[in-house]
Each structure stands twice: as structure tokens, then as C-alpha cells.
Design an enzyme around this catalytic site. Sequence first.
Site, PDB file in Angstrom:
ATOM      1  N   GLY A  91       0.832  -1.199   0.000  1.00  0.00           N
ATOM      2  CA  GLY A  91       0.000   0.000   0.000  1.00  0.00           C
ATOM      3  C   GLY A  91       0.867   1.249   0.000  1.00  0.00           C
ATOM      4  O   GLY A  91       1.958   1.255  -0.562  1.00  0.00           O
ATOM      5  N   CYS A  92       0.391   2.288   0.651  1.00  0.00           N
ATOM      6  CA  CYS A  92       1.107   3.566   0.698  1.00  0.00           C
ATOM      7  C   CYS A  92       2.549   3.370   1.157  1.00  0.00           C
ATOM      8  O   CYS A  92       2.801   2.823   2.229  1.00  0.00           O
ATOM      9  CB  CYS A  92       0.381   4.502   1.656  1.00  0.00           C
ATOM     10  SG  CYS A  92       1.261   6.040   1.994  1.00  0.00           S
ATOM     11  N   PHE A  93       3.495   3.835   0.352  1.00  0.00           N
ATOM     12  CA  PHE A  93       4.885   3.599   0.744  1.00  0.00           C
ATOM     13  C   PHE A  93       5.318   4.451   1.925  1.00  0.00           C
ATOM     14  O   PHE A  93       6.297   4.126   2.588  1.00  0.00           O
ATOM     15  CB  PHE A  93       5.873   3.702  -0.417  1.00  0.00           C
ATOM     16  CG  PHE A  93       5.744   4.860  -1.380  1.00  0.00           C
ATOM     17  CD1 PHE A  93       5.287   6.102  -0.998  1.00  0.00           C
ATOM     18  CD2 PHE A  93       6.138   4.689  -2.701  1.00  0.00           C
ATOM     19  CE1 PHE A  93       5.209   7.153  -1.892  1.00  0.00           C
ATOM     20  CE2 PHE A  93       6.074   5.738  -3.611  1.00  0.00           C
ATOM     21  CZ  PHE A  93       5.597   6.970  -3.208  1.00  0.00           C
TER      22      PHE A  93
END
Length: 200
Positions: A42-44
Site C-alpha cells: 500500500g502507501c509507501f
Amino acid sequence: MIRRSFFASLLFLIACAPDSAPAQTPPTPPPAGLQEAVFAGGCFWCMEHDMGAIPGVVEVMSGYTGGRNANPTYENHPGHYEAVRVRFDPSVITYAQLLERYWPLVDPTDDGGQFCDRGSSYRTAIFVTPAQRAEAEASKAAIIASGRVNGQVVTPILNLGRFTEAEEYHRDYARRNPARYAMYRAGCGRDRILRQVWRR
């Protein structure tokens, strides 16, 4: 197709403003004695924050991998995953142990993204070299057999290709922007959903 939910997009725009310096630098080789692993979850920003807190992890870099665009950017990375490159000291933590720490940081049952971030860029994956594949496959099998996950594990084990470092303003985001990061993470429901997915 890369997309965030409306709520996630609003959170992202608030969190990103006013930082906007899309400079990229060429990747640097790992220092002697360190090993590398690449994960998508997901969001890094969140992956960078969580994996950076693991003892033995020396550096976590946000970036893009798994797609066909030779020069991906945040605005143009079709087919790529948001991912992190983890450099770690194998005398402190092994690759197998790092895999064990990765799984509870993600929802491995979601093949459409992670939490409020939807679309192919936000799916989970473990990217492996030929030498890493057997350990990664064994780790996935162990998670499935453990019964710890509420649902079917769909996270793939994929061959590692080119990893392109993300723009500077995405790197080390949680440390440099703690209030914005906290707002984004809470608003996205990451920790709440993880508590539902993973049996303790």
C-alpha cells in the site's frame, strides 16, 4: 489504473502540500555487509515508517517497481507498485525474519489495494531475487497454515525487476511530517483494519 478513494485523495493532498519537488536521484548500491529486500504494502509512506522501525533495518527507500514504464514518477507509474527497498544487516535480522515482520504490516487478503488506497499501485507483493524465492514462498505458506489471517492470503511472490526510487518529497515522510502522516494514517484506517485482519 491508479486511483485513491475520494477520502484518501483528500488526505493525500493535504498531507503532500506544500512539498512539491519531484527530483529523482539514481539508486545507490547497498553498503558492504548489508542485504536488500523489496516489499509492497500500500502507501509507501506507511511501509517506510513501519519497516524502518524494525531492529536490524538500516535504510528504507520508497519507490516503484513491477511495471513497464522505464522512468516512473508518482504522476506516471502505470503497472508499477508503490514499494519499499529495505536494506538490512543480516547479522541482526535474517531475510526470513524480515518476512515474518512484513506480513502483519499489511492486509494480505485484499487484492484491490490497501485500506483507503485503491488500485493496482497499492496492492501487496513480495519482490524476490532467485535466491530469495524459496524463503519467501515458505514464509507465505507458513502464514497460510498458521490460521492467523481472517481471510484468504492473496499477496503474490513476484520476480524483482528494476526498482526506481521515489521523488525526494516522498522519502522519510513520516519523520519529516509527523502531524500530516498521523492524520493520513488514522484517516485511512490502516491500524483498525489490521486489527480485524490479524488474529492475535
